[in-house]
Design a protein around this motif. Structure first.
Motif, PDB file in Angstrom:
ATOM      1  N   ALA A   1       0.367  14.917   4.091  1.00 57.59           N
ATOM      2  CA  ALA A   1       1.797  14.985   3.761  1.00 57.59           C
ATOM      3  C   ALA A   1       2.099  14.655   2.308  1.00 57.59           C
ATOM      4  O   ALA A   1       2.995  15.255   1.701  1.00 57.59           O
ATOM      5  CB  ALA A   1       2.577  14.036   4.680  1.00 57.59           C
ATOM      6  N   GLU A   2       1.367  13.706   1.692  1.00 57.31           N
ATOM      7  CA  GLU A   2       1.778  13.191   0.376  1.00 57.31           C
ATOM      8  C   GLU A   2       0.680  13.120  -0.674  1.00 57.31           C
ATOM      9  O   GLU A   2       0.962  12.826  -1.834  1.00 57.31           O
ATOM     10  CB  GLU A   2       2.357  11.771   0.541  1.00 57.31           C
ATOM     11  CG  GLU A   2       3.714  11.722   1.209  1.00 57.31           C
ATOM     12  CD  GLU A   2       4.849  11.651   0.194  1.00 57.31           C
ATOM     13  OE1 GLU A   2       4.609  11.847  -1.003  1.00 57.31           O
ATOM     14  OE2 GLU A   2       5.983  11.404   0.618  1.00 57.31           O
ATOM     15  N   PHE A   3      -0.574  13.387  -0.298  1.00 54.35           N
ATOM     16  CA  PHE A   3      -1.662  13.164  -1.251  1.00 54.35           C
ATOM     17  C   PHE A   3      -2.652  14.328  -1.285  1.00 54.35           C
ATOM     18  O   PHE A   3      -3.825  14.123  -1.622  1.00 54.35           O
ATOM     19  CB  PHE A   3      -2.385  11.846  -0.928  1.00 54.35           C
ATOM     20  CG  PHE A   3      -1.518  10.630  -1.099  1.00 54.35           C
ATOM     21  CD1 PHE A   3      -1.465   9.953  -2.302  1.00 54.35           C
ATOM     22  CD2 PHE A   3      -0.725  10.175  -0.051  1.00 54.35           C
ATOM     23  CE1 PHE A   3      -0.647   8.846  -2.461  1.00 54.35           C
ATOM     24  CE2 PHE A   3       0.093   9.065  -0.198  1.00 54.35           C
ATOM     25  CZ  PHE A   3       0.143   8.399  -1.414  1.00 54.35           C
ATOM     26  N   ALA A   4      -2.198  15.519  -0.982  1.00 57.21           N
ATOM     27  CA  ALA A   4      -3.056  16.706  -1.054  1.00 57.21           C
ATOM     28  C   ALA A   4      -3.074  17.223  -2.491  1.00 57.21           C
ATOM     29  O   ALA A   4      -2.026  17.369  -3.129  1.00 57.21           O
ATOM     30  CB  ALA A   4      -2.569  17.787  -0.101  1.00 57.21           C
TER      31      ALA A   4
ATOM     32  N   VAL B   1       3.465  11.384  -9.711  1.00 57.04           N
ATOM     33  CA  VAL B   1       2.489  12.418  -9.342  1.00 57.04           C
ATOM     34  C   VAL B   1       1.273  11.694  -8.777  1.00 57.04           C
ATOM     35  O   VAL B   1       0.585  10.964  -9.494  1.00 57.04           O
ATOM     36  CB  VAL B   1       2.072  13.271 -10.561  1.00 57.04           C
ATOM     37  CG1 VAL B   1       1.092  14.366 -10.117  1.00 57.04           C
ATOM     38  CG2 VAL B   1       3.285  13.879 -11.246  1.00 57.04           C
ATOM     39  N   HIS B   2       1.054  11.876  -7.485  1.00 60.00           N
ATOM     40  CA  HIS B   2      -0.079  11.189  -6.863  1.00 60.00           C
ATOM     41  C   HIS B   2      -1.400  11.809  -7.295  1.00 60.00           C
ATOM     42  O   HIS B   2      -1.495  13.034  -7.481  1.00 60.00           O
ATOM     43  CB  HIS B   2       0.022  11.288  -5.336  1.00 60.00           C
ATOM     44  CG  HIS B   2       1.149  10.502  -4.768  1.00 60.00           C
ATOM     45  ND1 HIS B   2       1.817  10.888  -3.627  1.00 60.00           N
ATOM     46  CD2 HIS B   2       1.743   9.344  -5.174  1.00 60.00           C
ATOM     47  CE1 HIS B   2       2.770  10.013  -3.355  1.00 60.00           C
ATOM     48  NE2 HIS B   2       2.744   9.067  -4.287  1.00 60.00           N
ATOM     49  N   CYS B   3      -2.418  10.988  -7.438  1.00 64.50           N
ATOM     50  CA  CYS B   3      -3.769  11.522  -7.443  1.00 64.50           C
ATOM     51  C   CYS B   3      -4.023  12.055  -6.032  1.00 64.50           C
ATOM     52  O   CYS B   3      -3.527  11.483  -5.063  1.00 64.50           O
ATOM     53  CB  CYS B   3      -4.779  10.432  -7.789  1.00 64.50           C
ATOM     54  SG  CYS B   3      -4.531   9.723  -9.429  1.00 64.50           S
ATOM     55  N   GLY B   4      -4.751  13.128  -5.919  1.00 62.78           N
ATOM     56  CA  GLY B   4      -4.881  13.741  -4.607  1.00 62.78           C
ATOM     57  C   GLY B   4      -6.297  14.123  -4.259  1.00 62.78           C
ATOM     58  O   GLY B   4      -7.215  14.061  -5.078  1.00 62.78           O
ATOM     59  N   VAL B   5      -6.467  14.522  -3.016  1.00 60.58           N
ATOM     60  CA  VAL B   5      -7.748  15.022  -2.515  1.00 60.58           C
ATOM     61  C   VAL B   5      -7.498  16.338  -1.795  1.00 60.58           C
ATOM     62  O   VAL B   5      -6.359  16.672  -1.447  1.00 60.58           O
ATOM     63  CB  VAL B   5      -8.423  14.020  -1.555  1.00 60.58           C
ATOM     64  CG1 VAL B   5      -8.712  12.705  -2.263  1.00 60.58           C
ATOM     65  CG2 VAL B   5      -7.568  13.772  -0.317  1.00 60.58           C
ATOM     66  N   ASP B   6      -8.571  17.067  -1.566  1.00 68.95           N
ATOM     67  CA  ASP B   6      -8.497  18.300  -0.773  1.00 68.95           C
ATOM     68  C   ASP B   6      -8.814  17.947   0.671  1.00 68.95           C
ATOM     69  O   ASP B   6      -9.982  17.737   1.016  1.00 68.95           O
ATOM     70  CB  ASP B   6      -9.502  19.314  -1.313  1.00 68.95           C
ATOM     71  CG  ASP B   6      -9.541  20.594  -0.487  1.00 68.95           C
ATOM     72  OD1 ASP B   6      -8.661  20.762   0.386  1.00 68.95           O
ATOM     73  OD2 ASP B   6     -10.447  21.419  -0.717  1.00 68.95           O
ATOM     74  N   PRO B   7      -7.806  17.858   1.555  1.00 69.39           N
ATOM     75  CA  PRO B   7      -8.085  17.439   2.930  1.00 69.39           C
ATOM     76  C   PRO B   7      -9.099  18.325   3.644  1.00 69.39           C
ATOM     77  O   PRO B   7      -9.841  17.854   4.517  1.00 69.39           O
ATOM     78  CB  PRO B   7      -6.702  17.520   3.601  1.00 69.39           C
ATOM     79  CG  PRO B   7      -5.726  17.369   2.481  1.00 69.39           C
ATOM     80  CD  PRO B   7      -6.361  18.070   1.320  1.00 69.39           C
TER      81      PRO B   7
ATOM     82  N   VAL C   1     -10.545   6.809  -3.232  1.00 67.62           N
ATOM     83  CA  VAL C   1     -11.525   6.720  -2.155  1.00 67.62           C
ATOM     84  C   VAL C   1     -10.843   6.420  -0.819  1.00 67.62           C
ATOM     85  O   VAL C   1     -11.316   6.853   0.239  1.00 67.62           O
ATOM     86  CB  VAL C   1     -12.602   5.665  -2.486  1.00 67.62           C
ATOM     87  CG1 VAL C   1     -12.011   4.259  -2.512  1.00 67.62           C
ATOM     88  CG2 VAL C   1     -13.738   5.739  -1.487  1.00 67.62           C
ATOM     89  N   LEU C   2      -9.719   5.707  -0.840  1.00 67.30           N
ATOM     90  CA  LEU C   2      -8.973   5.495   0.401  1.00 67.30           C
ATOM     91  C   LEU C   2      -8.444   6.824   0.932  1.00 67.30           C
ATOM     92  O   LEU C   2      -8.474   7.081   2.143  1.00 67.30           O
ATOM     93  CB  LEU C   2      -7.813   4.527   0.171  1.00 67.30           C
ATOM     94  CG  LEU C   2      -8.166   3.076  -0.171  1.00 67.30           C
ATOM     95  CD1 LEU C   2      -6.892   2.273  -0.408  1.00 67.30           C
ATOM     96  CD2 LEU C   2      -8.992   2.440   0.947  1.00 67.30           C
ATOM     97  N   MET C   3      -7.944   7.667   0.023  1.00 67.05           N
ATOM     98  CA  MET C   3      -7.454   8.990   0.439  1.00 67.05           C
ATOM     99  C   MET C   3      -8.574   9.820   1.057  1.00 67.05           C
ATOM    100  O   MET C   3      -8.374  10.519   2.058  1.00 67.05           O
ATOM    101  CB  MET C   3      -6.859   9.734  -0.753  1.00 67.05           C
ATOM    102  CG  MET C   3      -5.746   9.003  -1.465  1.00 67.05           C
ATOM    103  SD  MET C   3      -5.281   9.898  -2.982  1.00 67.05           S
ATOM    104  CE  MET C   3      -4.503   8.589  -3.915  1.00 67.05           C
ATOM    105  N   GLU C   4      -9.758   9.755   0.445  1.00 66.60           N
ATOM    106  CA  GLU C   4     -10.897  10.517   0.965  1.00 66.60           C
ATOM    107  C   GLU C   4     -11.257  10.065   2.371  1.00 66.60           C
ATOM    108  O   GLU C   4     -11.484  10.890   3.270  1.00 66.60           O
ATOM    109  CB  GLU C   4     -12.090  10.365   0.022  1.00 66.60           C
ATOM    110  CG  GLU C   4     -11.872  10.988  -1.346  1.00 66.60           C
ATOM    111  CD  GLU C   4     -12.975  10.680  -2.335  1.00 66.60           C
ATOM    112  OE1 GLU C   4     -13.099  11.413  -3.328  1.00 66.60           O
ATOM    113  OE2 GLU C   4     -13.714   9.696  -2.119  1.00 66.60           O
TER     114      GLU C   4
END
Length: 415
Positions: A382-385, A206-212, A315-318
């Protein structure tokens, strides 16, 4: 959904762990009833925005409650209604101690906290506990479950727990958990290395995610603006950024580095900046809210994270969601998020020359910045929302509660 979930971590809400707050909000949006618990109360410096202040006000604080003799005794008397379970929890606390007087004393502190937590969960009608960060708070969760019969699960991050898996009895926690949410394939592989193969089937990703959507705004990057977001700790490799800043400055007069965050190395880093005559090129911004970080990303040329150890940095996802190119190190689960040369640039950890070359490429090549920025956003979508990951986590809660757990490691990526 009838599940009533409690979330537990050592400190909540914390400025460095906003992904947990996002996960809680996304689960609530999925229709789950989620209440938050924290072992310790966070300081005001972590309440950087209205979301954090609201979450802090609604969080149950275990240690604070356990410090009341009346409430502590009442909790253990309530637990003693199941004397066999309380004694099993006592034996478990003793058996999982890493040894030594101090460590064993802490085990009994965790046992005391477990009874307080169990009473709170029963009083609130909460039927499942999910823990983030598999160290001391997860020990409390495990003991609480043994004492009360309330099942628990946990999210496994790393990397620090992988340095001392036996001290923290990762094997026992995995064996007793209903399931484990690993943040990456790398984290799952480490869990497999320290657990019995009989339990591998309940290790999901289960990825940690962000709200795109939060980061979907027109970028207006200023020339040569580098951004770092994270704890100011030795493991983050920040001194290498100072060397890069010094060496690239002659060719980039406007080059500037903003450090967002705080930590044990701040004073030494400020001193180093003065010694290197870089104070005019570095801003120590301290902790910032999610909204403030989003604003800083709007003008960043690149986000840089030269860490020596990581999980999969949110923070990379953000930054990727904001179409900001990232430069980071090829470690642990990071390559599962960042594809080198496509959605960001990866360098060997500790290699200051490779780090300088990668940052230099982005400073010189606007087309590369645009291409990796667009690819980075597509990767996150695709994978981290966060809504997609929360739906998967909700499916795990529901499936395991009903006795029909999902068999896949994770759901298919969205397109």
């Amino acid at each position: 959904m009838s599940l009533r979930i409690a979330y537990l971590t050592g400190e909540y809400p914390r400025a460095t762990d906003t992904f947990i707050q996002r996960e809680v909000a996304a689960l609530r949006a999925q229709g789950l009833m989620v209440e938050t618990c924290s072992i310790r109360r966070t300081g005001a410096e972590h309440h950087t925005g209205p979301e954090q202040r609201a979450e802090a006000a609604g969080t149950f604080h275990v240690l604070e409650t356990a410090r009341s003799p009346r409430r502590l005794i009442a909790a253990h008397l309530a637990a003693w209604r199941r004397p066999g379970a309380w004694l099993r929890a006592l034996r478990l606390a003793w058996r999982t101690s890493p040894g030594g007087i101090k460590a064993t004393l802490y085990q009994f502190i965790y046992l005391a906290e477990a009874a307080v937590l169990a009473q709170h969960l029963r009083a609130r009608g909460l039927t499942h506990l999910h823990n983030h960060i598999a160290k001391s708070s997860c020990t409390v969760a495990m003991l609480m479950s043994e004492m009360s019969g309330i099942p628990y699960s946990f999210t496994l991050h790393g990397p620090d727990i992988f340095y001392e898996p036996y001290r923290w009895r990762l094997d026992e926690k995995i064996a007793r958990a209903r399931f484990v949410a690993c943040i990456s394939h790398f984290a799952r592989s480490q869990a497999m290395a320290f657990s019995d193969p009989r339990h591998w089937h309940k290790l999901h990703i289960v990825h940690c995610g962000v709200d795109p959507a939060r980061y979907d705004h027109p970028a207006t990057p200023a020339p040569a603006q580098l951004l770092f977001v994270g704890r100011l700790a030795a493991v983050k490799g920040v001194p290498m950024l100072f060397d890069v800043l010094r060496d690239l400055s002659p060719d980039h007069p406007a080059l500037h580095l903003t450090l967002v965050g705080d930590g044990p190395e701040r004073a030494s880093l400020e001193r180093r900046a003065r010694e290197m005559v870089l104070t005019s090129r570095i801003t120590f911004a301290g902790y910032k809210s999610q909204a403030e970080v989003a604003d800083l990303l709007r003008t960043a040329t690149a986000l840089v994270l030269p860490s020596f150890a990581e999980g999969v940095p949110v923070v990379l996802m953000e930054a990727m969601a904001a179409r900001v190119p990232v430069v980071t190190t090829r470690i642990a689960g990071v390559p599962e998020l960042v594809e080198d040369g496509v959605s960001g640039l990866l360098v060997p950890p500790g290699d200051v020359h490779a780090l300088q070359a990668a940052i230099g490429r982005l400073l010189y090549d606007k087309h590369l910045c645009r291409d990796v920025g667009e690819a980075g956003r597509l990767r996150v979508e695709a994978e981290f929302a966060s809504d997609h990951e929360a739906a998967w986590l909700a499916a795990l809660f529901a499936g395991y509660s009903a006795g029909v757990p999902p068999k896949s490691l994770r759901p298919k990526a969205t397109t």
